[in-house]
Scaffold this active site. Structure first.
Site, mmCIF file in Angstrom:
data_model
loop_
_atom_site.group_PDB
_atom_site.id
_atom_site.type_symbol
_atom_site.label_atom_id
_atom_site.label_comp_id
_atom_site.label_asym_id
_atom_site.label_seq_id
_atom_site.Cartn_x
_atom_site.Cartn_y
_atom_site.Cartn_z
ATOM 1 N N GLY A 14 42.837 47.601 35.211
ATOM 2 C CA GLY A 14 43.695 46.550 35.744
ATOM 3 C C GLY A 14 44.013 46.699 37.225
ATOM 4 O O GLY A 14 45.093 46.312 37.667
ATOM 5 N N ASN A 16 42.592 45.050 39.701
ATOM 6 C CA ASN A 16 42.720 43.696 40.246
ATOM 7 C C ASN A 16 44.027 43.048 39.811
ATOM 8 O O ASN A 16 44.644 42.300 40.579
ATOM 9 C CB ASN A 16 41.523 42.839 39.831
ATOM 10 C CG ASN A 16 40.374 42.923 40.818
ATOM 11 O OD1 ASN A 16 40.544 42.650 41.999
ATOM 12 N ND2 ASN A 16 39.208 43.299 40.332
ATOM 13 N N MET A 92 35.652 42.022 30.265
ATOM 14 C CA MET A 92 34.228 42.280 30.096
ATOM 15 C C MET A 92 33.630 41.547 28.894
ATOM 16 O O MET A 92 32.880 42.123 28.102
ATOM 17 C CB MET A 92 33.989 43.784 29.972
ATOM 18 C CG MET A 92 34.495 44.583 31.168
ATOM 19 S SD MET A 92 33.787 44.012 32.732
ATOM 20 C CE MET A 92 32.097 44.536 32.524
ATOM 21 N N LEU A 95 32.934 34.259 27.771
ATOM 22 C CA LEU A 95 33.712 33.313 26.982
ATOM 23 C C LEU A 95 32.837 32.172 26.481
ATOM 24 O O LEU A 95 31.952 31.689 27.183
ATOM 25 C CB LEU A 95 34.857 32.760 27.830
ATOM 26 C CG LEU A 95 35.890 33.800 28.271
ATOM 27 C CD1 LEU A 95 36.826 33.201 29.309
ATOM 28 C CD2 LEU A 95 36.675 34.328 27.081
ATOM 29 N N ASN A 109 37.313 33.876 37.874
ATOM 30 C CA ASN A 109 36.757 35.209 37.599
ATOM 31 C C ASN A 109 36.380 35.887 38.904
ATOM 32 O O ASN A 109 36.016 35.229 39.882
ATOM 33 C CB ASN A 109 35.512 35.087 36.705
ATOM 34 C CG ASN A 109 34.932 36.444 36.341
ATOM 35 O OD1 ASN A 109 35.651 37.335 35.903
ATOM 36 N ND2 ASN A 109 33.634 36.615 36.518
ATOM 37 N N HIS A 111 33.676 38.734 40.329
ATOM 38 C CA HIS A 111 32.439 39.423 39.959
ATOM 39 C C HIS A 111 32.016 40.340 41.105
ATOM 40 O O HIS A 111 32.040 39.930 42.263
ATOM 41 C CB HIS A 111 31.330 38.407 39.664
ATOM 42 C CG HIS A 111 30.048 39.054 39.246
ATOM 43 N ND1 HIS A 111 29.888 39.638 38.005
ATOM 44 C CD2 HIS A 111 28.873 39.246 39.911
ATOM 45 C CE1 HIS A 111 28.673 40.151 37.926
ATOM 46 N NE2 HIS A 111 28.037 39.926 39.067
#
Length: 210
Positions: A14, A16, A92, A95, A109, A111
């Site tokens: 966590g 981010n 990870m 969806l 998101n 990446h």
């Protein structure tokens, strides 16, 4: 203008999430985190959230018969907390259309590569194996593909000859912590205008109404 209510999905440490929390606490991002959800009961992201008094929940994939029931459980938590923007901060899992349609245009998101290069779970390994001289990170809207949605922000870092996956990841992560809160801020200020694959960032005085 009512604050966006964020639902942050995580799978691990966590970091981010921490950068987003700090940006909100500094007043840089006009939003509140309504809930943090992890797909692992022991994810440290949950501890980060609870330490700041943020609601946190574990929705563990292996406890559900299939992906659909797992995702519906995620949606139940998000809807129950009034979440208006879903933020994938090291989540990870890909969806399904069921989830994406429920929050269409409202899922961001981060990446760890310069998309469309090196999508998927092994971006740093793939970048080093390909021999690129520059890598980085991308914030994008989530669509039904894998790391294929419209790009909002990107940041580049040089790839050094002596780099390993770990050293490259560390430098890229510094940029993730910078641009992810910035992308959320732009979203909350209604300054992201999407036209097909292109996301235009509007000037501050052109942000739309809530």
């Amino acid at each position: 203008m009512p604050k966006e209510k964020l639902g942050v999905l995580c799978s691990g440490r966590g970091s981010n999430l921490a950068s987003i929390i700090e940006a909100i606490e500094r007043g840089d991002v006009g939003a509140e985190i309504a809930v943090v959800i992890a797909d692992k009961a022991d994810a440290y992201a949950l501890e980060r959230a609870r330490a700041r008094g943020i609601p946190a929940a574990a929705v563990v994939r292996k406890e559900y018969a299939d992906r659909e029931t797992f995702e519906r459980a995620l949606l139940d938590v998000l809807h129950g907390r009034g979440v208006t923007l879903v933020v994938l901060a090291g989540f990870m899992r890909v969806l399904s259309p069921v989830f994406v349609h429920a929050y269409a245009g409202r899922i961001l998101n981060i990446h760890p590569a310069l998309l469309p290069s090196f999508p998927g779970a092994h971006a740093h390994r793939d970048a080093l194996a390909y021999g690129v001289k520059v890598s980085g990170c991308t914030v994008h809207f989530v669509d039904e593909g894998t790391d294929s949605g419209p790009i909002i922000l990107q940041a580049a870092v040089p790839v050094l000859e002596e780099d390993t996956e770990e050293t490259l990841a560390a430098r890229v992560l510094e940029q993730e912590h910078r641009i992810f809160p910035e992308a959320i801020r732009l979203y909350t200020e209604r300054r992201l205008q999407t036209d097909g694959r292109t996301v235009r960032i509007l000037p501050a005085d052109e942000g739309g109404p809530s």
